[in-house]
Design a protein around this motif. Structure first.
Motif, mmCIF file in Angstrom:
data_model
loop_
_atom_site.group_PDB
_atom_site.id
_atom_site.type_symbol
_atom_site.label_atom_id
_atom_site.label_comp_id
_atom_site.label_asym_id
_atom_site.label_seq_id
_atom_site.Cartn_x
_atom_site.Cartn_y
_atom_site.Cartn_z
ATOM 1 N N ALA A 196 -1.578 0.364 2.599
ATOM 2 C CA ALA A 196 -2.102 -0.974 2.326
ATOM 3 C C ALA A 196 -1.386 -1.612 1.135
ATOM 4 O O ALA A 196 -1.012 -2.790 1.183
ATOM 5 C CB ALA A 196 -3.599 -0.908 2.070
ATOM 6 N N VAL A 197 -1.195 -0.840 0.072
ATOM 7 C CA VAL A 197 -0.545 -1.357 -1.137
ATOM 8 C C VAL A 197 0.425 -0.292 -1.651
ATOM 9 O O VAL A 197 0.017 0.610 -2.385
ATOM 10 C CB VAL A 197 -1.569 -1.708 -2.241
ATOM 11 C CG1 VAL A 197 -0.859 -2.340 -3.444
ATOM 12 C CG2 VAL A 197 -2.640 -2.642 -1.725
ATOM 13 N N PRO A 198 1.688 -0.354 -1.268
ATOM 14 C CA PRO A 198 2.656 0.651 -1.716
ATOM 15 C C PRO A 198 2.697 0.742 -3.243
ATOM 16 O O PRO A 198 2.821 -0.273 -3.937
ATOM 17 C CB PRO A 198 3.980 0.136 -1.150
ATOM 18 C CG PRO A 198 3.583 -0.669 0.052
ATOM 19 C CD PRO A 198 2.291 -1.318 -0.317
ATOM 20 N N GLY A 199 2.582 1.952 -3.753
ATOM 21 C CA GLY A 199 2.575 2.176 -5.187
ATOM 22 C C GLY A 199 1.193 2.394 -5.762
ATOM 23 O O GLY A 199 1.050 2.846 -6.899
ATOM 24 N N ARG A 200 0.152 2.105 -4.974
ATOM 25 C CA ARG A 200 -1.209 2.149 -5.499
ATOM 26 C C ARG A 200 -1.789 3.563 -5.565
ATOM 27 O O ARG A 200 -2.613 3.856 -6.443
ATOM 28 C CB ARG A 200 -2.128 1.278 -4.628
ATOM 29 C CG ARG A 200 -3.535 1.116 -5.187
ATOM 30 C CD ARG A 200 -3.531 0.429 -6.520
ATOM 31 N NE ARG A 200 -4.872 0.290 -7.077
ATOM 32 C CZ ARG A 200 -5.139 -0.214 -8.289
ATOM 33 N NH1 ARG A 200 -4.135 -0.629 -9.051
ATOM 34 N NH2 ARG A 200 -6.371 -0.300 -8.739
ATOM 35 N N ALA A 201 -1.385 4.440 -4.664
ATOM 36 C CA ALA A 201 -1.984 5.773 -4.624
ATOM 37 C C ALA A 201 -1.821 6.503 -5.950
ATOM 38 O O ALA A 201 -2.743 7.176 -6.420
ATOM 39 C CB ALA A 201 -1.376 6.596 -3.494
ATOM 40 N N LEU A 245 -3.899 14.126 1.811
ATOM 41 C CA LEU A 245 -2.665 13.484 2.249
ATOM 42 C C LEU A 245 -2.983 12.205 3.018
ATOM 43 O O LEU A 245 -2.350 11.167 2.812
ATOM 44 C CB LEU A 245 -1.863 14.453 3.117
ATOM 45 C CG LEU A 245 -0.547 13.953 3.725
ATOM 46 C CD1 LEU A 245 0.440 15.103 3.856
ATOM 47 C CD2 LEU A 245 -0.757 13.304 5.101
ATOM 48 N N ALA A 246 -3.966 12.275 3.918
ATOM 49 C CA ALA A 246 -4.319 11.122 4.742
ATOM 50 C C ALA A 246 -4.871 9.986 3.899
ATOM 51 O O ALA A 246 -4.510 8.818 4.092
ATOM 52 C CB ALA A 246 -5.339 11.530 5.803
ATOM 53 N N LEU A 247 -5.744 10.297 2.946
ATOM 54 C CA LEU A 247 -6.338 9.260 2.109
ATOM 55 C C LEU A 247 -5.290 8.604 1.221
ATOM 56 O O LEU A 247 -5.294 7.381 1.030
ATOM 57 C CB LEU A 247 -7.474 9.845 1.270
ATOM 58 C CG LEU A 247 -8.703 10.269 2.067
ATOM 59 C CD1 LEU A 247 -9.691 11.025 1.175
ATOM 60 C CD2 LEU A 247 -9.386 9.054 2.697
ATOM 61 N N ASP A 248 -4.373 9.392 0.680
ATOM 62 C CA ASP A 248 -3.271 8.819 -0.089
ATOM 63 C C ASP A 248 -2.431 7.901 0.795
ATOM 64 O O ASP A 248 -2.022 6.813 0.376
ATOM 65 C CB ASP A 248 -2.380 9.930 -0.652
ATOM 66 C CG ASP A 248 -2.815 10.389 -2.037
ATOM 67 O OD1 ASP A 248 -3.822 9.851 -2.554
ATOM 68 O OD2 ASP A 248 -2.161 11.280 -2.598
ATOM 69 N N ALA A 249 -2.167 8.337 2.021
ATOM 70 C CA ALA A 249 -1.334 7.547 2.931
ATOM 71 C C ALA A 249 -2.002 6.222 3.276
ATOM 72 O O ALA A 249 -1.330 5.190 3.373
ATOM 73 C CB ALA A 249 -1.054 8.344 4.197
ATOM 74 N N ILE A 250 -3.321 6.235 3.465
ATOM 75 C CA ILE A 250 -4.034 5.001 3.805
ATOM 76 C C ILE A 250 -3.978 4.005 2.656
ATOM 77 O O ILE A 250 -3.737 2.802 2.856
ATOM 78 C CB ILE A 250 -5.496 5.325 4.194
ATOM 79 C CG1 ILE A 250 -5.518 6.058 5.541
ATOM 80 C CG2 ILE A 250 -6.338 4.059 4.266
ATOM 81 C CD1 ILE A 250 -6.862 6.645 5.896
ATOM 82 N N VAL A 251 -4.189 4.493 1.422
ATOM 83 C CA VAL A 251 -4.095 3.611 0.254
ATOM 84 C C VAL A 251 -2.670 3.097 0.099
ATOM 85 O O VAL A 251 -2.435 1.900 -0.122
ATOM 86 C CB VAL A 251 -4.544 4.359 -1.022
ATOM 87 C CG1 VAL A 251 -4.261 3.518 -2.271
ATOM 88 C CG2 VAL A 251 -6.024 4.701 -0.948
#
Length: 224
Positions: A142-147, A133-139
């Motif tokens: 930074a760039v919404p839609g990128r995860a 969850l945290a790693l997805d949130a960090i990505v």
């Protein structure tokens, strides 16, 4: 993640979050803290190593009342956070520069800015679901839609990645807006005064040299 309805509107001031100068620019408003954090993705993580202060830039994301910071498992503060159940004392800062304030006198030059300072104990995240969850949130921060538009970390990559969590408890906001505060006797001086606005601008996306020409530019990049 929405905050529960009972969450206070402000954070409680502490000795570490009470400034000694320009206190009129200081606030503990929870909504302001969240807005400033959510508007950025680069923070500076401060800690003490071998008795000396160290400050490192890194990516972060806010999820509710928690900040997540990631890095290599070889990173000293992240490694120590994993070894110490009590947590590692850290200070996280996020700052947005909004303008250069040019006054008639050099002394009164300043900057318009918004900043958050958070103190507390950093804990390494070991729960697999929370780490993902945290790693997805960090990505995504930074760039919404990128995860959802990239391959997520595999087990080997996850083993090389550390995530630390800082609960938002000792937090403050400091900011400045407006024009220069010139002395009355300087107002007649023949020098320009005012504000030079500053903003972050994303340039045109540059494709990787080995990117297939069949892959179109994602919509979340054209909308930035």
């Amino acid at each position: 993640m929405d905050d529960p309805p009972s969450t206070p509107a402000t954070y409680t001031p502490t000795a570490r979050t009470t400034g000694s100068r320009a206190r009129e620019r200081l606030t503990y408003d929870r909504e302001s803290v969240h807005a400033i954090l959510d508007a950025g993705y680069l923070c500076h993580l401060g800690f003490v190593r071998d008795g000396a202060p160290v400050v490192l830039p890194t990516l972060y994301a806010r999820v509710g009342e928690r900040l997540y910071v990631h890095g290599s498992t070889g990173s000293r503060p992240l490694r120590e956070a994993g070894r110490n159940d009590a947590g590692v004392p850290v200070c996280v800062t996020v700052t947005h520069l909004d303008g250069l304030v040019l006054a008639k006198s050099a002394f009164h030059h300043s900057v318009n800015y918004r900043s958050v300072v958070a103190h507390g104990l950093a804990h390494q995240v070991t729960d697999q679901e929370e780490r993902l969850l945290a790693l997805d949130a960090i990505v995504e921060n930074a760039v919404p839609g990128r995860a959802d538009d990239s391959r997520r970390a595999n087990p080997k990559e996850l083993a090389a990645t550390a995530v630390v969590r800082l609960d938002l408890e000792e937090v403050s906001v400091k900011s400045r807006t407006g024009g220069p505060n010139d002395e009355p006797e300087d107002l007649g001086l023949p020098y320009w005064s005012g504000v030079l606005p500053v903003s972050t601008v994303h340039g045109a996306p540059i494709p990787a040299g080995d990117l297939s020409p069949d892959i179109p530019l994602p919509g979340y990049l054209t909308a930035r």
